[in-house]
Scaffold this active site. Structure first.
Site, PDB file in Angstrom:
ATOM      1  N   HIS A  97      40.160  -3.861 -22.412  1.00 46.44           N
ATOM      2  CA  HIS A  97      40.490  -5.075 -21.669  1.00 46.44           C
ATOM      3  C   HIS A  97      40.797  -6.222 -22.633  1.00 46.44           C
ATOM      4  O   HIS A  97      41.757  -6.972 -22.438  1.00 46.44           O
ATOM      5  CB  HIS A  97      39.329  -5.486 -20.753  1.00 46.44           C
ATOM      6  CG  HIS A  97      39.029  -4.496 -19.678  1.00 46.44           C
ATOM      7  ND1 HIS A  97      37.756  -4.000 -19.459  1.00 46.44           N
ATOM      8  CD2 HIS A  97      39.824  -3.902 -18.753  1.00 46.44           C
ATOM      9  CE1 HIS A  97      37.787  -3.165 -18.436  1.00 46.44           C
ATOM     10  NE2 HIS A  97      39.038  -3.075 -17.986  1.00 46.44           N
TER      11      HIS A  97
ATOM     12  N   LYS B  20      33.173  -0.870  -4.751  1.00 46.85           N
ATOM     13  CA  LYS B  20      32.267  -0.533  -5.856  1.00 46.85           C
ATOM     14  C   LYS B  20      30.982  -1.358  -5.804  1.00 46.85           C
ATOM     15  O   LYS B  20      31.009  -2.534  -5.468  1.00 46.85           O
ATOM     16  CB  LYS B  20      32.943  -0.824  -7.208  1.00 46.85           C
ATOM     17  CG  LYS B  20      34.149   0.015  -7.515  1.00 46.85           C
ATOM     18  CD  LYS B  20      34.707  -0.366  -8.882  1.00 46.85           C
ATOM     19  CE  LYS B  20      35.971   0.377  -9.220  1.00 46.85           C
ATOM     20  NZ  LYS B  20      36.514  -0.053 -10.517  1.00 46.85           N
TER      21      LYS B  20
ATOM     22  N   SER C 183      35.640   1.827 -18.053  1.00 46.84           N
ATOM     23  CA  SER C 183      34.393   1.180 -17.655  1.00 46.84           C
ATOM     24  C   SER C 183      33.432   2.166 -17.008  1.00 46.84           C
ATOM     25  O   SER C 183      32.223   2.107 -17.235  1.00 46.84           O
ATOM     26  CB  SER C 183      34.678   0.024 -16.702  1.00 46.84           C
ATOM     27  OG  SER C 183      35.368  -1.005 -17.360  1.00 46.84           O
TER      28      SER C 183
ATOM     29  N   ARG D 178      46.475   3.125 -18.736  1.00 48.23           N
ATOM     30  CA  ARG D 178      46.061   4.155 -19.690  1.00 48.23           C
ATOM     31  C   ARG D 178      46.829   5.443 -19.493  1.00 48.23           C
ATOM     32  O   ARG D 178      46.991   6.222 -20.421  1.00 48.23           O
ATOM     33  CB  ARG D 178      44.563   4.449 -19.538  1.00 48.23           C
ATOM     34  CG  ARG D 178      43.665   3.301 -19.945  1.00 48.23           C
ATOM     35  CD  ARG D 178      42.247   3.566 -19.552  1.00 48.23           C
ATOM     36  NE  ARG D 178      42.201   3.652 -18.083  1.00 48.23           N
ATOM     37  CZ  ARG D 178      41.183   4.122 -17.390  1.00 48.23           C
ATOM     38  NH1 ARG D 178      40.115   4.572 -17.991  1.00 48.23           N
ATOM     39  NH2 ARG D 178      41.214   4.152 -16.072  1.00 48.23           N
TER      40      ARG D 178
END
Length: 150
Positions: free
Chosen positions: A18, A42, A129, A91
Protein backbone atom coordinates in the site's frame (compact mmCIF):
# COMPACT_ATOMS: atom_id res chain seq x y z
CA UNK A 1 -6.23 22.96 -10.54
CA UNK A 2 -4.76 20.45 -8.11
CA UNK A 3 -4.76 16.81 -9.16
CA UNK A 4 -6.12 15.04 -6.09
CA UNK A 5 -6.33 11.25 -5.84
CA UNK A 6 -8.18 9.17 -3.30
CA UNK A 7 -6.64 5.84 -2.27
CA UNK A 8 -9.44 4.01 -0.45
CA UNK A 9 -9.28 0.70 1.36
CA UNK A 10 -9.88 -1.10 4.62
CA UNK A 11 -6.10 -1.25 5.17
CA UNK A 12 -6.35 -3.99 7.76
CA UNK A 13 -3.38 -3.67 7.95
CA UNK A 14 -1.74 -1.06 5.71
CA UNK A 15 1.22 -2.85 4.10
CA UNK A 16 4.43 -1.95 2.31
CA UNK A 17 2.51 -2.71 -0.88
CA UNK A 18 0.00 0.00 0.00
CA UNK A 19 2.82 2.37 0.91
CA UNK A 20 4.42 1.74 -2.49
CA UNK A 21 1.16 2.63 -4.28
CA UNK A 22 0.91 5.91 -2.34
CA UNK A 23 4.54 6.88 -3.02
CA UNK A 24 4.21 6.09 -6.72
CA UNK A 25 0.91 8.00 -6.85
CA UNK A 26 2.70 11.12 -5.61
CA UNK A 27 4.59 11.15 -8.92
CA UNK A 28 1.25 11.48 -10.74
CA UNK A 29 -0.86 13.59 -8.40
CA UNK A 30 -0.41 16.74 -6.32
CA UNK A 31 -2.13 15.20 -3.31
CA UNK A 32 -3.12 11.71 -2.22
CA UNK A 33 -5.83 11.09 0.35
CA UNK A 34 -5.50 7.68 2.00
CA UNK A 35 -9.05 6.86 3.07
CA UNK A 36 -9.56 4.08 5.60
CA UNK A 37 -13.04 2.75 5.10
CA UNK A 38 -15.40 0.44 6.86
CA UNK A 39 -15.93 -2.65 4.73
CA UNK A 40 -19.35 -4.02 5.56
CA UNK A 41 -18.24 -7.49 4.41
CA UNK A 42 -15.27 -7.68 6.79
CA UNK A 43 -14.73 -7.75 10.53
CA UNK A 44 -11.63 -5.65 11.33
CA UNK A 45 -8.63 -7.38 12.87
CA UNK A 46 -6.56 -4.27 13.64
CA UNK A 47 -8.23 -1.35 15.39
CA UNK A 48 -9.14 1.34 12.87
CA UNK A 49 -7.78 4.17 15.07
CA UNK A 50 -4.48 2.29 15.39
CA UNK A 51 -4.28 2.07 11.59
CA UNK A 52 -5.09 5.77 11.28
CA UNK A 53 -2.21 6.64 13.61
CA UNK A 54 0.23 4.19 11.99
CA UNK A 55 -0.50 5.37 8.44
CA UNK A 56 -0.26 9.02 9.48
CA UNK A 57 3.12 8.31 11.09
CA UNK A 58 4.33 6.49 7.96
CA UNK A 59 3.67 9.64 5.89
CA UNK A 60 4.56 12.30 8.45
CA UNK A 61 7.23 13.69 6.09
CA UNK A 62 4.78 13.97 3.18
CA UNK A 63 2.58 17.07 3.54
CA UNK A 64 0.76 16.13 0.33
CA UNK A 65 -0.58 12.89 1.87
CA UNK A 66 -3.71 13.08 4.02
CA UNK A 67 -5.09 10.15 5.98
CA UNK A 68 -8.79 10.02 6.87
CA UNK A 69 -11.45 7.63 8.12
CA UNK A 70 -14.73 7.27 6.26
CA UNK A 71 -18.01 5.41 6.36
CA UNK A 72 -19.83 6.30 3.15
CA UNK A 73 -19.68 5.56 -0.54
CA UNK A 74 -16.18 6.08 -1.91
CA UNK A 75 -17.49 8.03 -4.91
CA UNK A 76 -19.19 10.50 -2.58
CA UNK A 77 -16.10 10.84 -0.39
CA UNK A 78 -14.09 11.75 -3.49
CA UNK A 79 -16.45 14.66 -4.10
CA UNK A 80 -15.83 15.98 -0.58
CA UNK A 81 -12.07 16.10 -1.21
CA UNK A 82 -12.39 17.37 -4.81
CA UNK A 83 -10.61 14.19 -5.87
CA UNK A 84 -10.95 13.47 -9.58
CA UNK A 85 -9.07 10.18 -9.33
CA UNK A 86 -9.24 6.93 -7.40
CA UNK A 87 -6.00 4.99 -7.15
CA UNK A 88 -6.07 1.22 -6.87
CA UNK A 89 -3.21 -1.26 -6.76
CA UNK A 90 -3.43 -4.48 -8.73
CA UNK A 91 -1.44 -7.59 -7.78
CA UNK A 92 -3.04 -9.97 -10.27
CA UNK A 93 -5.92 -10.53 -12.67
CA UNK A 94 -8.26 -11.45 -9.81
CA UNK A 95 -7.69 -7.99 -8.33
CA UNK A 96 -8.41 -6.46 -11.74
CA UNK A 97 -11.77 -8.24 -12.12
CA UNK A 98 -12.90 -7.09 -8.69
CA UNK A 99 -11.59 -3.52 -9.01
CA UNK A 100 -12.93 -3.08 -12.54
CA UNK A 101 -16.49 -3.78 -11.35
CA UNK A 102 -16.14 -1.30 -8.50
CA UNK A 103 -14.67 1.35 -10.82
CA UNK A 104 -17.71 1.10 -13.12
CA UNK A 105 -20.11 1.73 -10.23
CA UNK A 106 -17.97 4.60 -8.92
CA UNK A 107 -18.03 6.18 -12.39
CA UNK A 108 -21.83 5.87 -12.44
CA UNK A 109 -22.09 7.54 -9.01
CA UNK A 110 -19.52 10.25 -9.77
CA UNK A 111 -19.15 10.92 -13.51
CA UNK A 112 -16.00 13.02 -13.04
CA UNK A 113 -14.15 10.29 -11.15
CA UNK A 114 -11.50 8.28 -13.00
CA UNK A 115 -9.96 5.14 -11.55
CA UNK A 116 -6.22 4.73 -12.08
CA UNK A 117 -4.79 1.24 -11.66
CA UNK A 118 -1.16 0.84 -10.65
CA UNK A 119 0.44 -2.57 -10.99
CA UNK A 120 2.02 -3.66 -7.73
CA UNK A 121 5.81 -3.64 -7.72
CA UNK A 122 6.92 -7.27 -8.30
CA UNK A 123 8.76 -7.65 -5.00
CA UNK A 124 5.62 -6.58 -3.10
CA UNK A 125 3.01 -8.52 -5.08
CA UNK A 126 2.89 -11.52 -2.69
CA UNK A 127 1.94 -9.30 0.26
CA UNK A 128 -1.74 -9.27 1.17
CA UNK A 129 -3.43 -7.90 4.26
CA UNK A 130 -5.33 -11.15 4.81
CA UNK A 131 -2.12 -13.21 4.86
CA UNK A 132 -0.47 -10.72 7.22
CA UNK A 133 -3.48 -10.90 9.57
CA UNK A 134 -3.25 -14.69 9.63
CA UNK A 135 0.48 -14.71 10.33
CA UNK A 136 0.08 -12.06 13.06
CA UNK A 137 -2.84 -13.95 14.63
CA UNK A 138 -0.52 -16.87 15.32
CA UNK A 139 2.12 -14.68 16.93
CA UNK A 140 4.63 -14.46 14.11
CA UNK A 141 6.61 -11.33 13.23
CA UNK A 142 5.05 -9.35 10.35
CA UNK A 143 7.30 -6.28 10.57
CA UNK A 144 8.99 -7.06 7.22
CA UNK A 145 5.67 -6.41 5.48
CA UNK A 146 4.64 -3.18 7.24
CA UNK A 147 6.01 0.39 6.89
CA UNK A 148 5.69 0.96 10.66
CA UNK A 149 6.10 -0.92 13.94
CA UNK A 150 3.06 -2.53 15.53
Amino acid sequence: MKRIALFPGSFDPFTKGHEDIVLRSLKLFDEVVVAIGHNTKKQRYFDIDLMLDKIKSAFKDYPNVKVVLYDELTAKLAEKFDASFLVRGLRNTTDFEYENSISQINKHLNVGLETVFLITSPELAPISSSIIREVHKYGEDVSAFLPYDL
